[in-house]
Design a protein around this motif. Structure first.
Motif, short mmCIF file in Angstrom:
data_model
loop_
_atom_site.label_atom_id
_atom_site.label_comp_id
_atom_site.label_asym_id
_atom_site.label_seq_id
_atom_site.Cartn_x
_atom_site.Cartn_y
_atom_site.Cartn_z
N UNK A 1 1.17 -1.26 0.29
CA UNK A 1 -0.18 -0.37 0.33
C UNK A 1 1.34 0.92 0.15
N UNK A 2 0.54 1.59 -0.45
CA UNK A 2 1.34 3.80 -1.09
C UNK A 2 1.18 4.48 0.29
N UNK A 3 1.42 5.24 0.41
CA UNK A 3 1.52 6.33 1.32
C UNK A 3 0.30 7.56 0.63
N UNK A 4 0.56 8.02 1.58
CA UNK A 4 -0.57 8.66 0.98
C UNK A 4 -0.22 9.84 0.31
N UNK A 5 -0.22 10.79 -0.15
CA UNK A 5 0.70 12.24 -0.46
C UNK A 5 -0.01 13.00 0.67
N UNK A 6 1.43 14.07 0.63
CA UNK A 6 0.96 14.95 2.27
C UNK A 6 0.54 16.47 1.61
N UNK A 7 0.31 17.06 1.90
CA UNK A 7 -0.14 18.76 1.47
C UNK A 7 0.79 19.33 1.11
N UNK A 8 2.25 19.16 2.27
CA UNK A 8 3.55 19.61 1.93
C UNK A 8 4.70 18.39 1.38
N UNK A 9 5.08 18.50 0.23
CA UNK A 9 5.89 17.11 -0.09
C UNK A 9 6.97 17.43 0.34
N UNK A 10 7.69 18.54 0.37
CA UNK A 10 9.16 19.81 0.42
C UNK A 10 9.15 19.44 2.34
N UNK A 11 10.07 19.28 2.48
CA UNK A 11 10.55 19.38 4.14
C UNK A 11 11.17 20.87 4.90
N UNK A 12 9.60 22.35 3.92
CA UNK A 12 9.31 23.26 4.77
C UNK A 12 8.45 23.31 4.51
N UNK A 13 7.51 24.33 4.20
CA UNK A 13 6.15 24.44 3.34
C UNK A 13 6.17 25.92 2.76
N UNK A 14 5.64 25.66 1.55
CA UNK A 14 5.81 27.37 0.51
C UNK A 14 4.51 27.89 2.10
N UNK A 15 5.21 28.88 2.79
CA UNK A 15 3.59 29.40 3.19
C UNK A 15 3.35 30.40 2.24
N UNK A 16 3.39 30.59 1.12
CA UNK A 16 3.14 31.72 0.51
C UNK A 16 2.18 31.14 -0.34
N UNK A 17 2.09 29.97 -0.11
CA UNK A 17 0.52 29.23 -0.56
C UNK A 17 -0.71 29.21 0.22
N UNK A 18 -0.35 29.37 1.26
CA UNK A 18 -1.46 29.95 2.23
C UNK A 18 -2.18 31.37 2.43
N UNK A 19 -3.63 31.19 2.68
CA UNK A 19 -4.26 32.76 2.52
C UNK A 19 -4.22 33.27 4.26
N UNK A 20 -3.88 32.08 4.97
CA UNK A 20 -3.97 32.10 6.49
C UNK A 20 -3.23 31.72 6.97
N UNK A 21 -1.81 31.85 7.84
CA UNK A 21 -1.10 30.79 8.79
C UNK A 21 -1.33 31.47 10.13
N UNK A 22 -1.88 30.51 10.46
CA UNK A 22 -2.28 30.36 11.64
C UNK A 22 -2.05 29.88 13.07
N UNK A 23 -1.28 30.28 13.73
CA UNK A 23 -0.83 29.55 14.98
C UNK A 23 -1.56 29.62 16.11
N UNK A 24 -0.62 27.63 16.66
CA UNK A 24 -1.41 27.80 17.85
C UNK A 24 -0.34 28.08 19.39
#
Length: 62
Positions: A1-24
């Protein structure tokens, strides 16, 4: 069974791809370091206007 694709396949997310950056805010011993590191990354990307922070409380259980 193959792994599910991730939202961010890179080691660090591309922050510009998000409209809201919510930090808990964790409320623990790393409560000051986490937001500082997060804001360093968003400032470097020129995205500090997209940041919102919050603390999700568990009420009496916390």
């Amino acid at each position: 069974m193959s792994a599910r694709p991730t939202v961010c396949p890179a080691s660090r997310p591309d922050l510009a791809a998000y409209d809201l950056l919510a930090l808990q805010l964790p409320g623990g011993k790393d409560s000051s370091l986490t937001p500082w590191a997060f804001m360093q990354d968003t400032a470097a990307a020129g995205l500090t206007g997209r940041v919102s922070s919050y603390h999700a409380t568990l009420g009496p259980l916390e």
